[in-house]
Design an enzyme around this catalytic site. Structure first.
Site, PDB file in Angstrom:
ATOM      1  N   ASP A   1      15.097 -30.875  -6.039  1.00 13.07           N
ATOM      2  CA  ASP A   1      13.777 -30.380  -5.982  1.00 13.07           C
ATOM      3  C   ASP A   1      13.157 -30.769  -4.650  1.00 13.07           C
ATOM      4  O   ASP A   1      11.874 -30.706  -4.481  1.00 13.07           O
ATOM      5  CB  ASP A   1      12.883 -30.621  -7.192  1.00 13.07           C
ATOM      6  CG  ASP A   1      13.474 -30.064  -8.414  1.00 13.07           C
ATOM      7  OD1 ASP A   1      14.079 -28.892  -8.244  1.00 13.07           O
ATOM      8  OD2 ASP A   1      13.251 -30.637  -9.586  1.00 13.07           O
ATOM      9  N   ALA A   2      14.130 -30.880  -3.536  1.00 13.54           N
ATOM     10  CA  ALA A   2      13.364 -31.411  -2.146  1.00 13.54           C
ATOM     11  C   ALA A   2      13.683 -30.478  -0.885  1.00 13.54           C
ATOM     12  O   ALA A   2      13.714 -31.052  -0.026  1.00 13.54           O
ATOM     13  CB  ALA A   2      13.591 -32.965  -1.878  1.00 13.54           C
TER      14      ALA A   2
END
Length: 282
Positions: free
Chosen positions: A226-227
């Site tokens: 999620d980055a």
């Protein structure tokens, strides 16, 4: 014939004039041009659309562009022909709101892609695929069969010559093996509470905290969970009068809207990834 050209390279004088003159020499008509310079990084970005005659020699154009411009300026670039629909695979688990939204847009002609298949680690959403006449592959994914599942995914993606993948609430971590084959070509959606409200019930945690906005983020998938580079985001307000059920409903509406916007931007070749960020053209 209409072409879209994406370029990024070190910022230096003469890039725009060199590219536009090259288009003119090849009897092209520029119908759109947008550019951006990251002053801190010293990087130039450009998106350009041009129209050419139908008998336009595309392969020679690419060769000449590479020799005359790309090598000279050290460009990373791509030339994309309009009207060729990319193949988009959809990965899902049990939530159906993003899947329904994407398939409805596809079915109405709003989303200009081909969808060769839907893949899931659960059989639950087979009925939706059947409604839209799209093949559905159930590929179970657990710790014990991880490598087998990853290979099944890759085999299907390669067999169907998929161009990019959309994770429409696919609740499994995508393998680095798959990410390596599709760099910046896997689009994910999640609520914007991460990492502040991580875990299985982020809306419950947000409700207890009394937040005043909730949001959704769509991004390209990287190995860091999620980055990845952010493509699209949005928020909506909430208040003390809203229940947890309201939070979830509002959040799911945002998720499907933000995801569809991100997919549209990717399909339209309006994104360039650089240093784990995106340049998004209008």
């Amino acid at each position: 014939m209409k072409l879209t050209i994406l370029i990024h390279c070190s910022d230096q004088p003469g890039i725009i004039s060199s590219v536009t003159q090259f288009i003119h020499r090849n009897k092209g008509n520029i119908i759109y041009l947008d550019q951006h310079v990251d002053k801190e990084a010293g990087v130039f970005f450009m998106r350009l659309e041009s129209e050419f005659d139908m008998d336009f020699p595309l392969n020679k154009f690419k060769e000449d562009f590479n020799q005359e411009l790309a090598q000279k300026y050290g460009m990373k670039w791509g030339v994309f022909e309009d009207g060729i629909k990319p193949k988009m695979a959809i990965f899902v688990s049990k939530y159906n709101h993003c899947l329904y939204d994407l398939l409805s847009r596809f079915n109405s002609g709003e989303l200009q892609v081909d969808i060769p298949f839907i893949l899931s680690n659960h059989p639950d959403l087979q009925y939706i695929a059947d409604q839209f006449g799209i093949p559905y592959y159930h590929v179970p994914f657990t710790k014990d069969i991880r490598e087998t599942a990853e290979q099944q995914q890759l085999d299907l993606l390669q067999e169907h010559d998929v161009d990019f993948i959309v994770l429409a609430r696919y609740m499994q971590i995508v393998s680095p093996k798959v990410i390596d084959v599709f760099p910046h070509k896997i689009i994910n959606i999640h609520h914007s509470f991460l990492p502040a409200f991580a875990g299985a019930k982020p809306y419950h945690a947000a409700f207890k905290r009394g937040v005043k906005i909730i949001g959704a983020t769509s991004h390209y998938v990287t190995e860091e969970l999620d980055a990845g580079p952010i493509i699209e985001q949005d928020v909506t307000t909430v208040s003390h009068s809203h229940s947890i059920k309201d939070f979830i409903a509002k959040g799911r509406d945002l998720e499907k809207i933000v995801l569809s916007r991100a997919v549209h931007l990717h399909v339209a070749r309006k994104t360039i990834v650089y240093n784990n960020k995106t340049v998004i053209f209008s």
